[in-house]
Design a protein around this motif. Structure first.
Motif, PDB file in Angstrom:
ATOM      1  N   THR A  15      72.577  70.450  15.236  1.00 35.36           N
ATOM      2  CA  THR A  15      73.753  69.709  14.778  1.00 35.36           C
ATOM      3  C   THR A  15      75.038  70.442  15.135  1.00 35.36           C
ATOM      4  O   THR A  15      76.031  69.825  15.542  1.00 35.36           O
TER       5      THR A  15
ATOM      6  N   GLY B 107      77.831  69.024  17.652  1.00 35.21           N
ATOM      7  CA  GLY B 107      79.219  68.889  17.225  1.00 35.21           C
ATOM      8  C   GLY B 107      80.205  69.605  18.140  1.00 35.21           C
ATOM      9  O   GLY B 107      81.392  69.278  18.157  1.00 35.21           O
TER      10      GLY B 107
ATOM     11  N   MET C  49      78.731  62.822  14.958  1.00 39.13           N
ATOM     12  CA  MET C  49      77.875  63.129  13.815  1.00 39.13           C
ATOM     13  C   MET C  49      77.553  61.903  12.962  1.00 39.13           C
ATOM     14  O   MET C  49      76.765  62.006  12.020  1.00 39.13           O
TER      15      MET C  49
END
Length: 199
Positions: free
Chosen positions: A23, A27, A110
């Motif tokens: 993640t 990002g 996200m």
């Protein structure tokens, strides 16, 4: 705690760590891509470089783990559908980076977390839980924190937002499709190799 429970706890910690790492890297993509745009690269240069590097890593991972990139005929249709979602995702997401500031672009990237939870609940692939409810609250709180910055909001392009949402939605379907019974037993490097190949 017995051996099985210890193994499950260790697997859970590994999975949690992998989610945090992936993640975080996902990002960072908007910032890295925008640096590429400022250096004179276009969207297709960046997509080609990213996908070529990804394919090389998947091949090396398959060799390291001693796995094969071969798939069965019955899996081909599902893999092709996943590849289509992957292609839509990468083109839409990298296209959105041309129209949005880094903060908003990261937010769009996200959004897939929210889509995954909502789609799985709607399709009854999973049951609502307190943990999922807390994730949704945290995600929406993050959205509000980013939108609280007037400078970011004033620079928002509807085209960029649309592309970002399309990319996140297609990526969420890719994430869900990985768990299908046709492909869930395939090595991850094999799945992602074919998902990335059309891009």
């Amino acid at each position: 705690m017995n051996t099985t429970e210890n193994r499950r706890a260790a697997d859970y910690r590994k999975g949690f760590l992998c989610v945090i790492i992936s993640t975080s890297l996902y990002g960072l993509m908007p910032t890295i891509s925008m640096l590429g745009y400022r250096a004179g690269l276009n969207m297709f240069n960046i997509i080609f470089g990213r996908c070529a590097l990804s394919l090389l890593i998947y091949v090396l991972m398959a060799g390291f783990h001693g796995t094969t990139l071969r798939i069965e005929r019955r899996q081909l249709g599902w893999i092709m559908l996943m590849s289509l979602c992957g292609l839509v995702n990468i083109v839409a997401v990298f296209g959105s980076y041309q129209y949005l500031p880094a903060g908003i672009a990261s937010l769009m990237a996200m959004m897939y977390i929210i889509f995954v939870i909502l789609i799985e609940i709607v399709l009854r692939l999973t049951k609502p839980s307190q943990e999922k409810f807390m994730v949704l609250i945290a995600a929406f709180a993050g959205i509000l924190l980013i939108l609280w910055n007037p400078g970011e909001v004033n620079a928002v392009s509807l085209r960029g937002v649309g592309l970002g949402l399309l990319g996140s939605l297609s990526y969420s379907f890719s994430v869900i499709m990985v768990g299908h019974r046709l492909v869930r037993d395939l090595p991850l490097e094999t799945i992602f190799f074919y998902e990335t190949l059309p891009s």
